[in-house]
Design an enzyme around this catalytic site. Structure first.
Site, PDB file in Angstrom:
ATOM      1  N   PHE A  95       0.828  -1.201   0.000  1.00  0.00           N
ATOM      2  CA  PHE A  95       0.000   0.000   0.000  1.00  0.00           C
ATOM      3  C   PHE A  95       0.869   1.261   0.000  1.00  0.00           C
ATOM      4  CE2 PHE A  95      -4.535   1.076   0.958  1.00  0.00           C
ATOM      5  CZ  PHE A  95      -4.415   2.459   0.961  1.00  0.00           C
ATOM      6  N   PHE A  96       1.929   1.256   0.802  1.00  0.00           N
ATOM      7  CA  PHE A  96       2.825   2.407   0.840  1.00  0.00           C
ATOM      8  C   PHE A  96       3.527   2.601  -0.505  1.00  0.00           C
ATOM      9  CE2 PHE A  96       2.652   1.896   5.542  1.00  0.00           C
ATOM     10  CZ  PHE A  96       2.395   3.220   5.887  1.00  0.00           C
ATOM     11  N   PHE A 198      -7.274   7.079   3.216  1.00  0.00           N
ATOM     12  CA  PHE A 198      -6.560   6.462   4.334  1.00  0.00           C
ATOM     13  C   PHE A 198      -6.997   5.010   4.538  1.00  0.00           C
ATOM     14  CE2 PHE A 198      -5.022   5.685   8.613  1.00  0.00           C
ATOM     15  CZ  PHE A 198      -3.793   6.323   8.598  1.00  0.00           C
ATOM     16  N   ARG A 338       9.940   7.896   6.600  1.00  0.00           N
ATOM     17  CA  ARG A 338       8.973   8.458   5.650  1.00  0.00           C
ATOM     18  C   ARG A 338       8.667   9.918   5.943  1.00  0.00           C
ATOM     19  NH1 ARG A 338       5.809   5.861   1.921  1.00  0.00           N
ATOM     20  NH2 ARG A 338       3.913   6.931   1.305  1.00  0.00           N
TER      21      ARG A 338
END
Length: 361
Positions: A95-96, A198, A338
């Site tokens: 997902f990231f 999200f 990140r």
């Protein structure tokens, strides 16, 4: 203070938290735990990223562990069987990477590449077995992780997960269009869209395979359960916005609660940070009330039958992990590379992305 309580298998050095981002209530009342499988989880997800070609070998070597993607999941889904947690962690890492591809497709003006990927992801979600060897690693990676997720619970859960993730993909497309057009959504529009980008429903759905049982609709949709789940996810989204504000301003983003507040409510930068922080803190205090109500609801399910007892126990596990989400999200934002914009050579270009190659397939 240390990020982990004494009960965990790993206790890293203390992580400094900037005063503007510090939440003493999280540090005091939400002790962080880490799934005992975490060291193996980190190793196997790193290997999976390499095998699936989701990150170049040099990026995996230099950044994968420091990004702390596995730490986030290992601090959330406590009690999950190892294979379930491994699959969730791989999916989360995917997902990231997908989020980064989406960002780079916008930055490098690749609308055709994004539309192609969007269509392929919708297809892979419906038939993962047919896309395991797709030429685009993101499509194959989704197919692999989702196919494994589909093996844990009945088809009704799978269909719900797919429905929820189709909506997430569509929300990413809306964000793509907003950013390309330079359109900053109103606060109300943003709040609604953010719950999709999200993936609030996805992370909540994954509480169930972690607990080993699909919850029936009347239980999942009960106001006490839904409110606790929503508050845990809203906390994560708004805290993410607070922490990523500098990164997203540097990258000319239009999708951040702070940016919407400045644009449409006329707030100053200082007032905006105060307002986003207030919303974050309200999520915490409101959750403490909702948590009690959700646990009372769990107790009410124990009606003297074995089924009722097990159902109530499952809800308790899910609500307990909603609580874990607060501490896991909080520390993730201070441990993960990140969000360390100040350490990047280019504040608008994350060092962990394959900046040029992505999106060309």
């Amino acid at each position: 203070m240390h990020a982990f309580s004494d009960s965990t298998t790993a206790t890293p050095a203390a992580v400094p938290v900037p005063p503007s981002l510090s939440l003493p209530v999280i540090e005091a009342a939400f002790p962080r735990r880490l799934h005992p499988y975490w060291p193996r989880l980190q190793e196997k997800t790193r290997t999976w990223l390499l095998e699936k070609r989701l990150m170049p070998p040099d990026k995996v070597e230099d950044h994968a562990d420091g990004l702390c993607y596995t730490d986030l999941m290992a601090g959330y889904y406590m009690g999950a069987p190892d294979d379930v947690l491994q699959t969730i962690a791989d999916y989360s890492a995917w997902f990231f990477v997908w989020d980064d591809r989406h960002d780079r497709d916008i930055v490098h003006h690749r609308p055709a590449a994004w539309r192609r990927l969007e269509s392929r992801l919708h297809a892979a979600l419906e038939s993962p077995g047919d896309h395991l060897h797709h030429e685009d690693p993101l499509v194959a990676g989704l197919a692999d992780s989702v196919g494994r997720l589909y093996s844990f619970l009945p088809g009704t859960w799978n269909a719900r997960f797919a429905r929820h993730f189709h909506a997430v993909i569509e929300a990413y497309d809306q964000e793509f269009r907003n950013r390309v057009e330079g359109r900053i959504p109103t606060v109300e529009e943003y709040l609604e869209l953010r719950r999709l980008t999200f993936a609030h429903a996805i992370w909540t759905d994954l509480l169930e395979p972690s607990a080993g049982r699909e919850l029936p609709d009347p239980v999942r949709n009960h106001p006490a359960y839904r409110r606790a789940a929503l508050l845990s996810q809203d906390f994560a989204a708004w805290y993410n916005d607070l922490c990523s504000f500098p990164k997203e301003i540097a990258g000319d983003e239009v999708h951040n609660l702070g940016i919407s507040l400045i644009t449409h409510k006329g707030l100053t930068l200082e007032e905006t940070v105060t307002e986003v922080r207030r919303r974050v803190e309200d999520c915490v205090s409101d959750f403490l009330v909702a948590e009690c109500e959700a646990l009372e609801f769990a107790d009410s399910l124990a009606d003297g039958t074995l089924y009722g007892k097990e159902l109530g126990a499952t809800v308790r596990v899910c609500v307990g992990n909603m609580r874990n989400w607060f501490s896991s999200v909080y520390w993730f934002h201070h441990e993960s590379g990140r969000y360390r914009v100040e350490s990047w050579d280019d504040r608008s270009t994350p060092p962990y992305v394959d900046n040029e190659a992505a999106g060309e397939l």
